[in-house]
Design a protein around this motif. Structure first.
Motif, PDB file in Angstrom:
ATOM      1  N   SER B 252      45.589  39.317  52.850  1.00 46.96           N
ATOM      2  CA  SER B 252      45.949  38.113  53.606  1.00 46.96           C
ATOM      3  C   SER B 252      44.757  37.578  54.394  1.00 46.96           C
ATOM      4  O   SER B 252      44.502  36.377  54.405  1.00 46.96           O
ATOM      5  CB  SER B 252      47.102  38.421  54.562  1.00 46.96           C
ATOM      6  OG  SER B 252      48.226  38.843  53.834  1.00 46.96           O
ATOM      7  N   PHE B 253      44.037  38.478  55.042  1.00 46.96           N
ATOM      8  CA  PHE B 253      42.895  38.033  55.849  1.00 46.96           C
ATOM      9  C   PHE B 253      41.769  37.510  54.982  1.00 46.96           C
ATOM     10  O   PHE B 253      41.076  36.561  55.354  1.00 46.96           O
ATOM     11  CB  PHE B 253      42.400  39.157  56.765  1.00 46.96           C
ATOM     12  CG  PHE B 253      43.205  39.271  58.031  1.00 46.96           C
ATOM     13  CD1 PHE B 253      42.989  38.382  59.082  1.00 46.96           C
ATOM     14  CD2 PHE B 253      44.193  40.234  58.175  1.00 46.96           C
ATOM     15  CE1 PHE B 253      43.743  38.461  60.244  1.00 46.96           C
ATOM     16  CE2 PHE B 253      44.948  40.323  59.329  1.00 46.96           C
ATOM     17  CZ  PHE B 253      44.725  39.438  60.371  1.00 46.96           C
ATOM     18  N   PHE B 294      36.636  44.439  54.564  1.00 50.59           N
ATOM     19  CA  PHE B 294      37.292  44.035  55.803  1.00 50.59           C
ATOM     20  C   PHE B 294      36.257  43.558  56.819  1.00 50.59           C
ATOM     21  O   PHE B 294      36.407  42.510  57.440  1.00 50.59           O
ATOM     22  CB  PHE B 294      38.089  45.215  56.365  1.00 50.59           C
ATOM     23  CG  PHE B 294      39.389  44.803  56.988  1.00 50.59           C
ATOM     24  CD1 PHE B 294      39.990  43.600  56.669  1.00 50.59           C
ATOM     25  CD2 PHE B 294      40.026  45.637  57.888  1.00 50.59           C
ATOM     26  CE1 PHE B 294      41.191  43.227  57.231  1.00 50.59           C
ATOM     27  CE2 PHE B 294      41.233  45.270  58.462  1.00 50.59           C
ATOM     28  CZ  PHE B 294      41.815  44.065  58.121  1.00 50.59           C
ATOM     29  N   LEU B 295      35.167  44.341  56.942  1.00 54.47           N
ATOM     30  CA  LEU B 295      34.099  43.984  57.879  1.00 54.47           C
ATOM     31  C   LEU B 295      33.488  42.638  57.513  1.00 54.47           C
ATOM     32  O   LEU B 295      33.292  41.768  58.363  1.00 54.47           O
ATOM     33  CB  LEU B 295      33.002  45.055  57.848  1.00 54.47           C
ATOM     34  CG  LEU B 295      33.204  46.226  58.798  1.00 54.47           C
ATOM     35  CD1 LEU B 295      32.046  47.202  58.677  1.00 54.47           C
ATOM     36  CD2 LEU B 295      33.281  45.700  60.236  1.00 54.47           C
ATOM     37  N   VAL B 296      33.196  42.467  56.218  1.00 55.30           N
ATOM     38  CA  VAL B 296      32.562  41.226  55.766  1.00 55.30           C
ATOM     39  C   VAL B 296      33.455  40.032  56.103  1.00 55.30           C
ATOM     40  O   VAL B 296      33.001  39.018  56.626  1.00 55.30           O
ATOM     41  CB  VAL B 296      32.286  41.289  54.245  1.00 55.30           C
ATOM     42  CG1 VAL B 296      31.873  39.921  53.719  1.00 55.30           C
ATOM     43  CG2 VAL B 296      31.220  42.327  53.947  1.00 55.30           C
ATOM     44  N   VAL B 297      34.754  40.177  55.807  1.00 52.20           N
ATOM     45  CA  VAL B 297      35.689  39.074  56.041  1.00 52.20           C
ATOM     46  C   VAL B 297      35.743  38.724  57.521  1.00 52.20           C
ATOM     47  O   VAL B 297      35.586  37.561  57.912  1.00 52.20           O
ATOM     48  CB  VAL B 297      37.100  39.423  55.515  1.00 52.20           C
ATOM     49  CG1 VAL B 297      38.122  38.414  55.999  1.00 52.20           C
ATOM     50  CG2 VAL B 297      37.087  39.486  53.995  1.00 52.20           C
ATOM     51  N   PRO B 302      36.124  34.688  59.327  1.00 56.01           N
ATOM     52  CA  PRO B 302      37.292  35.193  60.050  1.00 56.01           C
ATOM     53  C   PRO B 302      38.593  34.457  59.710  1.00 56.01           C
ATOM     54  O   PRO B 302      39.665  35.022  59.836  1.00 56.01           O
ATOM     55  CB  PRO B 302      36.927  35.000  61.523  1.00 56.01           C
ATOM     56  CG  PRO B 302      35.785  34.048  61.530  1.00 56.01           C
ATOM     57  CD  PRO B 302      35.077  34.229  60.234  1.00 56.01           C
ATOM     58  N   ARG B 303      38.487  33.204  59.280  1.00 54.16           N
ATOM     59  CA  ARG B 303      39.717  32.485  58.946  1.00 54.16           C
ATOM     60  C   ARG B 303      40.154  32.743  57.514  1.00 54.16           C
ATOM     61  O   ARG B 303      41.225  32.318  57.103  1.00 54.16           O
ATOM     62  CB  ARG B 303      39.521  30.985  59.151  1.00 54.16           C
ATOM     63  CG  ARG B 303      39.388  30.599  60.627  1.00 54.16           C
ATOM     64  CD  ARG B 303      39.450  29.107  60.811  1.00 54.16           C
ATOM     65  NE  ARG B 303      38.467  28.431  59.964  1.00 54.16           N
ATOM     66  CZ  ARG B 303      38.653  27.220  59.432  1.00 54.16           C
ATOM     67  NH1 ARG B 303      39.743  26.557  59.671  1.00 54.16           N
ATOM     68  NH2 ARG B 303      37.714  26.674  58.679  1.00 54.16           N
ATOM     69  N   GLY B 304      39.287  33.407  56.723  1.00 53.01           N
ATOM     70  CA  GLY B 304      39.618  33.671  55.329  1.00 53.01           C
ATOM     71  C   GLY B 304      39.001  32.648  54.394  1.00 53.01           C
ATOM     72  O   GLY B 304      38.543  31.580  54.824  1.00 53.01           O
ATOM     73  N   LEU B 305      38.995  32.972  53.104  1.00 55.86           N
ATOM     74  CA  LEU B 305      38.324  32.133  52.111  1.00 55.86           C
ATOM     75  C   LEU B 305      38.943  30.747  51.994  1.00 55.86           C
ATOM     76  O   LEU B 305      38.244  29.741  51.991  1.00 55.86           O
ATOM     77  CB  LEU B 305      38.412  32.808  50.736  1.00 55.86           C
ATOM     78  CG  LEU B 305      37.391  33.883  50.415  1.00 55.86           C
ATOM     79  CD1 LEU B 305      37.756  34.550  49.092  1.00 55.86           C
ATOM     80  CD2 LEU B 305      36.003  33.270  50.331  1.00 55.86           C
ATOM     81  N   TRP B 306      40.271  30.705  51.885  1.00 55.51           N
ATOM     82  CA  TRP B 306      40.942  29.440  51.563  1.00 55.51           C
ATOM     83  C   TRP B 306      40.725  28.367  52.635  1.00 55.51           C
ATOM     84  O   TRP B 306      40.249  27.267  52.308  1.00 55.51           O
ATOM     85  CB  TRP B 306      42.425  29.710  51.294  1.00 55.51           C
ATOM     86  CG  TRP B 306      43.257  28.487  51.066  1.00 55.51           C
ATOM     87  CD1 TRP B 306      44.256  28.031  51.848  1.00 55.51           C
ATOM     88  CD2 TRP B 306      43.147  27.573  49.969  1.00 55.51           C
ATOM     89  NE1 TRP B 306      44.787  26.876  51.321  1.00 55.51           N
ATOM     90  CE2 TRP B 306      44.116  26.574  50.172  1.00 55.51           C
ATOM     91  CE3 TRP B 306      42.317  27.478  48.853  1.00 55.51           C
ATOM     92  CZ2 TRP B 306      44.297  25.514  49.290  1.00 55.51           C
ATOM     93  CZ3 TRP B 306      42.498  26.416  47.984  1.00 55.51           C
ATOM     94  CH2 TRP B 306      43.479  25.455  48.194  1.00 55.51           C
ATOM     95  N   PRO B 307      41.023  28.630  53.916  1.00 51.10           N
ATOM     96  CA  PRO B 307      40.792  27.596  54.926  1.00 51.10           C
ATOM     97  C   PRO B 307      39.319  27.201  55.018  1.00 51.10           C
ATOM     98  O   PRO B 307      38.998  26.029  55.221  1.00 51.10           O
ATOM     99  CB  PRO B 307      41.260  28.246  56.237  1.00 51.10           C
ATOM    100  CG  PRO B 307      42.151  29.353  55.820  1.00 51.10           C
ATOM    101  CD  PRO B 307      41.627  29.840  54.508  1.00 51.10           C
ATOM    102  N   THR B 308      38.427  28.183  54.848  1.00 51.97           N
ATOM    103  CA  THR B 308      36.994  27.890  54.941  1.00 51.97           C
ATOM    104  C   THR B 308      36.566  26.954  53.820  1.00 51.97           C
ATOM    105  O   THR B 308      35.892  25.947  54.045  1.00 51.97           O
ATOM    106  CB  THR B 308      36.191  29.207  54.884  1.00 51.97           C
ATOM    107  OG1 THR B 308      36.737  30.115  55.842  1.00 51.97           O
ATOM    108  CG2 THR B 308      34.731  28.977  55.188  1.00 51.97           C
TER     109      THR B 308
END
Ligand SMILES: Nc1ncnc2c1ncn2[C@@H]1O[C@H](COP(=O)(O)OP(=O)(O)O)[C@@H](O)[C@H]1O
Ligand SMILES: [Mg+2]
Lengths: 239, 340
Positions: B252-253, B294-297, B302-308
């Motif tokens: 999810s993140f 997890f660290l990379v994300v 921090p908002r995740g791939l899709w919103p970015t």
């Protein structure tokens, strides 16, 4: 019969006695001011009235029903809304979505269907935020947040609204907007209890003023009477 | 509105690709990875209704995956349900059992917030794992239980599981999308942003949070039941697996928590690569992969791939249309401050 009746409310936090037996009334249809130096207990009084804190003793009557100790949700459903000193809006929702959040289930003020976007936009236009309707609320300035919070609360058609420093930290033109909005909404029958430090704002807007100092109500009267009350001058100058 | 149409077109294309996938790719190992990936699409999307919309990050919902797996297997034994097509009808039954069990656990956990909530949900996983080991009369303990054996075999074996996993994923996505567009979804998002404020605007926060908790449990349990049927066995360590909790949160993140597309994208990326690393490097290196990802994300997106990505595309488009993009107003003060 007053719309809101507060009687001998006491509330302490650990050793600090924030409220020491406060009694006052808010008349239906009035704009009532609640003033006092910093730390005199105004916000705590708001929290007690709206269910965010429970008093140790005393009585809050609204529309003749005893409401102290009830949850913020129940009190809001009864038609008693508030704003916060630092505005609390939903930062990751758009302005239109923010307007659609409040709900008064089981009352005639609850729409049967999802509120429409047009309806939300009318409220945003009323407070002058229409051009930001799709903006995330978190991107608004401090003053704009105060306007948005005002609109959110009023959109639920409350009878009484508590405003915690509506003009605090806001630029002069926005203070004027806020004063105008309060007057206009009051004209439509909404009663207000307003905490504010800006004396010009209070004296021009309020029909009645309650003064608090160190957790007690020290004066209660018309704006003119309050301004010349020696106890009030003492409280402000003595600080 | 144009963006909505693009998203709908992407969704239709993805469903078509998924629908023909096992017909084109007949490699059993790859089809198996595809089945697990679809299961995780369903699980991450369900987790996101609670963790993303409502903001309550649960690291315990794998418990309900296990409860679903056990409920499926045990009820198939009790009711003498044979392996076959009809057996898939037991998936919603297992889901409902888990949902009922989730109600008291959710009620207790949701009295707390933030970190305390996370810790309590972690405790749940270990409670359920202990129960699975120790309620031997029900679960047969560490020896595990055999599930019904499907009546089909050979190269066709994966096909029914693939389509049921796909259907489950689509149902969860549809439910999540419906919730997001409904008043319930709006109120969950309001709870996420400022729960006490939401309460003071008339929202029944307790009831709504619990609904999100239980809906997530229901669908995650259905995935657990499907898993038990597919691997034809259920053991405590596989059924109640802490890695599944990490996986749902991580997916999810990675994709974008709180969005519809985020958990889908996250699951499509994380699960196949995790399976690849497990095969390629053997051993528990996949744990390192999880932690690293997890660290990379968290650090980079921090908002995740899709919103970015979405905002990146939007800002490029608006730059092409107008020479100067209008500066966004930024906040002066945060809206924090309890009861102020
Ligand atoms: N949650 C709390 N915990 C401890 N002390 C508090 C709390 N809220 C208010 N107080 C104390 O109560 C007194 C009244 O505060 P407040 O009601 O915020 O005053 P005002 O709004 O008039 O400035 C202050 O001394 C303040 O420090
Ligand atoms: Mg205050």
């Amino acid at each position: 019969m007053p719309l809101l009746h507060v009687e001998r409310i006491a509330k302490s936090f650990g050793g600090i006695q924030a409220l020491r037996g406060c009694t006052f009334d808010v008349d239906q249809g009035s704009v009532t001011g609640l003033i006092g130096p910093n730390g005199s207990g105004k916000t705590t009084m708001f929290n007690v009235i709206t269910g965010y804190t429970h008093p140790e003793s005393g009585l809050v009557k609204y529309h003749d029903a005893t409401i102290q100790g009830q949850s913020p949700r129940t009190i809001f459903e009864r038609g008693l809304g508030r704003t916060f000193q630092a505005p609390r809006i939903f930062g990751r929702l758009s302005l239109v979505e923010n307007l659609k959040v409040p709900t008064r289930q089981g009352t005639s003020h609850e729409p049967s269907r999802h509120r429409s976007t047009e309806w939300a936009e009318e409220w945003l236009a009323f407070v002058g935020l229409a051009q930001h309707r799709q903006t995330m609320a978190g991107a608004l300035s401090y003053g704009q947040r105060k306007l948005l919070e005002f609109a959110i609360v009023l959109a639920a058609e409350p009878d009484l609204v508590l405003l915690d420093e509506p003009a605090g930290g806001v630029n002069p033109s926005m203070i004027e907007t806020m004063a105008h909005l309060i007057t206009e909404t009051n004209g439509r029958g909404v009663t207000f209890l307003v905490v504010e430090h800006n004396m010009g704002f209070v004296m021009s807007l309020c029909h009645h003023v309650v003064v608090m100092h160190q957790g007690q109500v020290i004066a209660d009267g018309s704006p003119d009477a309050i301004q010349s009350n020696p106890a009030v001058l003492d409280a402000y100058l003595g600080d | 509105m144009k963006r909505k149409r693009v998203q709908a077109a992407m969704m239709v294309a993805a469903v078509i690709v998924a629908a023909v996938f096992p017909l084109v790719v007949s490699n059993a190992a790859i089809d198996s990875v595809a089945i697990f990936t679809l299961m995780y699409v369903a699980m991450a999307s369900a987790w996101n209704i609670l963790g993303g919309f409502t903001g309550y990050v649960s690291l315990g919902h794998a418990s309900f995956f296990g409860v679903g797996a056990y409920a499926f297997t045990i009820l198939c034994h009790v009711w003498h349900v044979p392996g076959g097509w009809i057996t898939f009808a037991m998936l919603p039954v297992a889901g409902v059992v888990a949902a009922l069990i989730a109600i008291p656990f959710g009620w207790v956990a949701l009295r707390t917030r933030k970190h305390t909530f996370v810790v309590i949900t972690i405790a749940y996983l270990f409670i359920f794992q202990l129960l699975a080991y120790n309620l031997t009369g029900l679960t047969n303990g560490s020896a595990g239980l055999g599930s019904p054996i499907p009546s089909w075999t050979g190269s066709f074996f994966n096909i029914p599981f693939f389509y049921v996993a796909l259907a489950l994923a689509l149902i969860v996505i549809a439910v999540a999308a419906w919730i997001r567009s409904s008043r319930l979804g709006l109120h969950l998002l309001a709870i996420r942003d400022d729960e006490d404020r939401a309460l003071g605007l008339g929202i029944k926060t307790g009831r709504l949070k619990l609904s999100a908790f239980v809906i997530a449990a229901l669908f995650i349990a259905m995935a657990g039941a499907l898993y038990a049927y597919y691997i034809t066995y259920v053991y405590p360590p596989f059924a109640m697996n802490p890695l599944d909790d990490l996986a749902m949160a991580l997916m999810s993140f990675t994709g974008g928590v709180g969005t519809i597309a985020g958990p889908i994208i996250g699951a499509l990326l994380v699960e196949p690569s995790q399976q690849y690393f497990t095969v390629a490097f053997q051993s528990g290196l996949n744990l390192v992969t999880y932690g690293g990802l997890f660290l990379v994300v968290i650090l980079l997106i921090p908002r995740g791939l899709w919103p970015t990505l979405r905002d990146f595309v939007a800002s490029r488009q608006s730059r092409q249309r107008v020479p100067q993009a209008p500066a966004a107003e930024t906040s002066v003060l945060s809206s924090e401050g309890g009861g102020q």
